[in-house]
Design a protein around this motif. Sequence first.
Motif, mmCIF file in Angstrom:
data_model
loop_
_atom_site.group_PDB
_atom_site.id
_atom_site.type_symbol
_atom_site.label_atom_id
_atom_site.label_comp_id
_atom_site.label_asym_id
_atom_site.label_seq_id
_atom_site.Cartn_x
_atom_site.Cartn_y
_atom_site.Cartn_z
ATOM 1 N N GLU A 355 -29.599 -20.657 9.573
ATOM 2 C CA GLU A 355 -30.960 -19.872 9.609
ATOM 3 C C GLU A 355 -31.107 -19.099 8.395
ATOM 4 O O GLU A 355 -32.441 -19.148 8.006
ATOM 5 C CB GLU A 355 -30.701 -18.949 10.766
ATOM 6 N N VAL A 356 -30.215 -18.322 7.809
ATOM 7 C CA VAL A 356 -30.487 -17.501 6.569
ATOM 8 C C VAL A 356 -30.909 -18.795 5.479
ATOM 9 O O VAL A 356 -31.575 -18.651 4.656
ATOM 10 C CB VAL A 356 -28.887 -17.142 6.072
ATOM 11 N N HIS A 357 -30.275 -19.860 5.429
ATOM 12 C CA HIS A 357 -30.500 -20.983 4.322
ATOM 13 C C HIS A 357 -31.984 -21.460 4.772
ATOM 14 O O HIS A 357 -32.643 -21.647 3.548
ATOM 15 C CB HIS A 357 -29.483 -22.187 4.339
ATOM 16 N N ARG A 358 -32.403 -21.472 5.849
ATOM 17 C CA ARG A 358 -33.760 -22.017 6.216
ATOM 18 C C ARG A 358 -34.753 -21.030 5.703
ATOM 19 O O ARG A 358 -35.687 -21.587 4.979
ATOM 20 C CB ARG A 358 -33.897 -22.355 7.839
ATOM 21 N N ARG A 359 -34.374 -19.851 6.072
ATOM 22 C CA ARG A 359 -35.416 -18.852 5.596
ATOM 23 C C ARG A 359 -35.584 -18.738 3.924
ATOM 24 O O ARG A 359 -36.670 -18.381 3.399
ATOM 25 C CB ARG A 359 -35.092 -17.351 6.386
ATOM 26 N N ALA A 360 -34.364 -18.623 3.381
ATOM 27 C CA ALA A 360 -34.270 -18.469 2.098
ATOM 28 C C ALA A 360 -34.913 -19.657 1.431
ATOM 29 O O ALA A 360 -35.603 -19.519 0.206
ATOM 30 C CB ALA A 360 -32.775 -18.619 1.609
ATOM 31 N N ALA A 361 -34.823 -20.958 1.976
ATOM 32 C CA ALA A 361 -35.558 -22.071 1.232
ATOM 33 C C ALA A 361 -36.953 -22.040 1.335
ATOM 34 O O ALA A 361 -37.846 -21.956 0.242
ATOM 35 C CB ALA A 361 -35.126 -23.335 2.004
ATOM 36 N N GLN A 362 -37.475 -21.342 2.440
ATOM 37 C CA GLN A 362 -38.913 -21.163 2.473
ATOM 38 C C GLN A 362 -39.485 -20.220 1.547
ATOM 39 O O GLN A 362 -40.407 -20.028 0.913
ATOM 40 C CB GLN A 362 -39.329 -20.688 3.859
ATOM 41 N N ASP A 382 -31.831 -29.473 5.666
ATOM 42 C CA ASP A 382 -33.062 -29.946 5.658
ATOM 43 C C ASP A 382 -33.488 -30.784 4.338
ATOM 44 O O ASP A 382 -34.093 -30.286 3.594
ATOM 45 C CB ASP A 382 -34.178 -28.705 5.802
ATOM 46 N N PHE A 383 -32.960 -31.926 4.407
ATOM 47 C CA PHE A 383 -32.916 -32.843 3.480
ATOM 48 C C PHE A 383 -34.460 -33.171 3.134
ATOM 49 O O PHE A 383 -34.771 -33.628 2.065
ATOM 50 C CB PHE A 383 -32.245 -34.136 3.527
ATOM 51 N N SER A 384 -35.228 -33.373 4.087
ATOM 52 C CA SER A 384 -36.649 -33.740 3.924
ATOM 53 C C SER A 384 -37.304 -32.598 3.083
ATOM 54 O O SER A 384 -38.173 -32.953 2.139
ATOM 55 C CB SER A 384 -37.265 -33.600 5.415
ATOM 56 N N LEU A 385 -37.015 -31.249 3.226
ATOM 57 C CA LEU A 385 -37.575 -30.360 2.789
ATOM 58 C C LEU A 385 -37.167 -30.189 1.203
ATOM 59 O O LEU A 385 -37.877 -30.268 0.208
ATOM 60 C CB LEU A 385 -37.489 -28.833 3.073
#
Length: 908
Positions: A355-362, A382-385
Motif C-alpha cells: 500500500e505504501v508503494h501504491r500511494r508513493a507511485a501515485q 502494478d506493472f500496468s501503471l
Amino acid sequence: MGIGAGRGVVEAKELHTYKLFAPAPRLDAVRRATILNRIFEAETLRVVLLQAPAGYGKSMTLRQIKDACEERGFLTAWLTFDDADNDTRRFLIHFEALLVSARVGAPKTPASDEADVVNQGYRSDWAIDRLHEVGQPVALFLDDFQVLESPTILGFFREFLERIPHSARVFIGSRSTPEIGLARLLVNALGIVLRPEDLRFSASEAAQFFSESKTVETTEMEVDRIYRLTDGWPAALQLYRLSLVDPIVRRSLDDFSSSRPRELVEYLADNVLALQTPDIQDFLLRTSLLTRLSGSLCNAVTGRTDSNETLPSLERSGLFVRSLDLHARWFEYHPLFATFLREQLHNRSESVALEVHRRAAQWHLQDGDYEEAVHHAIAYRDFSLAADTLDTWASQLVAGALLFTLERWCDRIPIGEIASRPGLLIKNAWALVFLRRREKLLPILDMLERLQPPFDVSKTTDPTIILSMAAIARDDAGAAFKIVDRVSIRERKAGSFAAFELGAAANLAGYRQLAYGDFEGARVCLSIARVQGERGDAAFSRGYTIGLAGVNLMMQGQLGAALERFESGMAEQRMTIDRSHAFAALASCYIWGLYEANALDRVELLFGQYFDIITESALLDFLAVAQVSLARIHDVRGRPSKALAALDDAEAIGHANDWRRYLATLGWERVRRALLSGDIEQAAAIAATMSPSRRTASEQWLQFSEDLEGESLGRIRLAIHTGDFDLAKSRLHTEFATQRGRIFRQIKLHLLEAQLQYRKGARNSAQRSFRKALHLGTPGRYIRRFLDEGESIVDMLREEFRSLADSAGRDAPQSVDRVFVEQLLRASGADLSGTMAPTVSRPLEPLTDQEKRILIFLAKGVSNKEMASRLFVSENTVKFHLKHIYSKLAVTSRLHAIAIARDLGLIE
C-alpha cells in the motif's frame, strides 16, 4: 550519442538538486581531528578516498572536511550519487551542476574557441578547464561513489583525477574501492585512502561521543565495553547511545562478545525502534520504503498531516535521518537503518508495504517524477501503471540519450506490458538498437513487425522508422533503404518525439543518398535531419548528422571543410563525458578525417580517449573507419603486432554483431597489409576465404567505410599484385564508369591505375594516372590516401619530385602542387635535403611579424582567446590575421596551415 554540458543547467525533472547538498552538521558530532590533520598536513594531496562499509561515518567525515576546506578559503561543492547516475547523460547533468554550485563558472560558448577543441582530446577537458579558470582553491565532495559502475564514467574519473590542477582537491566517499586509477595517485603521493580502521572512532573519540549525550549517562566501564564490542564502528555507537535508555540494553553489554556486527546492529536497531511511540514506529516503518522523504510525500503514504514537523524532529533526535537541502524539504534515512526498517515492515505486514508503494507511485506521478513513480509501481506490482508511466517518460529518455535508464526500467517490466503499448515497444527498440543489444532486440523487432496499421508517427504507433534503423544496425542496407523511402521526413506538425524520429530517418536518408553518390541529396537530407533534431531536442542524433555531413564533404574531395565540420561538432560536445551513441559516430568520423590528413598523434589521442565508447556504441561504418585507421597508424609507426591486435579486437566485435560486411572490410585490410609486406601468397589465401558481395545489379550503392577499404578496392589491388592485369583493368574500368563524382574514391582508383601501369612497365602512363590522383588530392591534402598504397606510390612521388626539380619543369604540368608533393614525401619519411631538392615554395605574400607569432601559437595549440590575451588584441583581430595567413599559405584549415608552415620552415 553525445550530450553537452554547454546546454547549461537543465530542467528540474532531470536535475535533482537534493543530490547537491551535504549532510547538515550536527552539534554533537565528534570532531575527527586525526583525520583532518592527516589530510591537511600533506600539501601534495589531490585525491582522498574514504572507503568503508555503511555506518563508518564517511558522509559526516566528508562534511567535516568540507567545513575545514571552507575555513581555509576553498570553494566547495557536494554531489551524492545513486544508481541512476550510471546513465552517462544523467551523470553529466549532475556533475556539471556540481561545478556550477562551487561557483566554478558557467559553460563557455564552444564556437568562440574552436582551436581549443582541435587540440584537446580528453573527456574531462571541459571540467579541468573550469577548475583552471576559477583562480581559487576548489574542493569537490563525491559521496556514495560505489554505485558508479559505468566504464565510461569511471574512465572519465581516471582522466579527471590524474589531471586536476594543484589548486583543486577531490574527496570521495565509497563503500568499495573504485577503479579510477588510485594506484598511480598513491604512488605519486597525490592521493590517500582512509579505510575502516582509519574511520572508526578511537577510544577517546568514543568517550567524547557518549559524554556529549544529553539523554543518557554512561560510566567509563560501559563506554569501554561498548567500544570493544563495536570496535569503534560509528553507526553501532550511535545505536547504543540511542538505546541505552532501555535498562535491558545496558544489561546486554556482556551478551554480544561473540556476535557478528550485523547481529549487533539488528539488535540495537530493534531496541531503538521499540523505544519510539507507536505512531513514530509506524511512521518510520512506512516511510522507510521511500528513496527520499518529504512532508507531503510522507503524509500521502502514512495518512498523517504532521510529517513536515516529524521529519526535522527525527533528524534532531539523531534517528539516522538527514535533510537533503537547505530548506529541509527533502530527507533520507541512513542506509543501515533504512534496510533494517524495511525488513521489519515486510516481516510485519506485506500488505502495508504494498500500500505504501501504491500511494508513493501515485504521489510521484502527480509530482512529475516519473522515475520514482515507475520504481514504486513496480514494487507494488502494478506493472500496468509502471508501463504507462514509462511510456510517457521514455519519449524524453530516448530523445535525451538516456538509453541505459530506459533499458534498465524496461528490463523490470513484464514484456507483455511493453508489447501491449506500441509506443513503449518502439521506444524500447530505439534504446536497444543504439546500445547494440542484439539478443534483447530480436524479439522486440518481431513484435514490431506484427503491429497492424493504421500507423501514426505523431502518436508513436508507427514502427517504420525504428525498423529501418534496426535494419541498418544489422547491416541490411537494402531493407533499411526501402523502409525509409516510406517516411515523409519533412513533416513539420509532429510533436517532439516524432520530430526526433523523423530527424533520425532524415539521417538515414542522408546516409542512403551518400551511398548512392548523390551528395547534394545527402546534404539536403542532413539539413532536414538537423532541423528535425532541434525540434525534437534530440541530444544524440546531432552527432550522426554532423558526422555524415563531414563524410559527405570528404567523399567530394573537401577534407579541409570536412575537418572543420567535425571540429565544429566536437566543439558543440566539448564539455561532455557521454561519449556514447551518436557521439561515437562523430568521433569516429573525426578520427578518420584526421588520419587522412596524417594528423597521427591527434588520432591516437582521440582514439585512446574514446576507445570504449567507439567500440561499444558506434554502428558498423563508423566503427570500421575508426578501427582501420587505428590499425594503419600502428603499421605506419612500426607496431605491426599492435595493428594485428587491433584488427583481432575489431573482428571480435564483428562476430558478436554478425556484421559480415564489417568482417569483410577487416579481411580486405589484412589482404592489403599482406600485399604491402610482399606476402602475396598470404594475401591470396585471406582473399579466398571471403565470399563475394551478395548485392544485386540494382543495388549500386557504396557504404562509406568501403571507400576506405572494401571488396572492390581489395580485389583490384590483389589482381595488380598477382599480375592479373587484365582483371585489374576490367575492374578499374567498371569502377571509373560507376563512381563518377566520388573524388575520394577516384583518387584511390587513379592510384591503383598508376600502380597497374607501373607494374606493367608503362612508366609514362603510370605517371599520368598518378598526376590525376595528385590533381584530385591536392585541394584536400589527402596524405594517407596516397601513402597507404606503399612503395610504388612513393617511387612515383620521387619521380614527380625530380620532374619538379628540373628548372624547365617541362615534364610537370602546372596543376601539380609542388608543396603537396613535398608534403607527401616528407610524410613518407623521405629526406628532401639533398641537392636535387627543389626550392620550397614560399607564401604567396610574406607573412608579417604578427602573423608569424600567431602561426607559432597556432602550432602550439593556443586558442584564439589565449592568443588575443597574449598579443593584447581582440579575438576578432586574431581571426582577421588567421584569415590572411590561410590566404597567403593557400590553405583552408588549421591542420593544413600548420603542415605547410612546417614544410616551409616557418615553424618547428
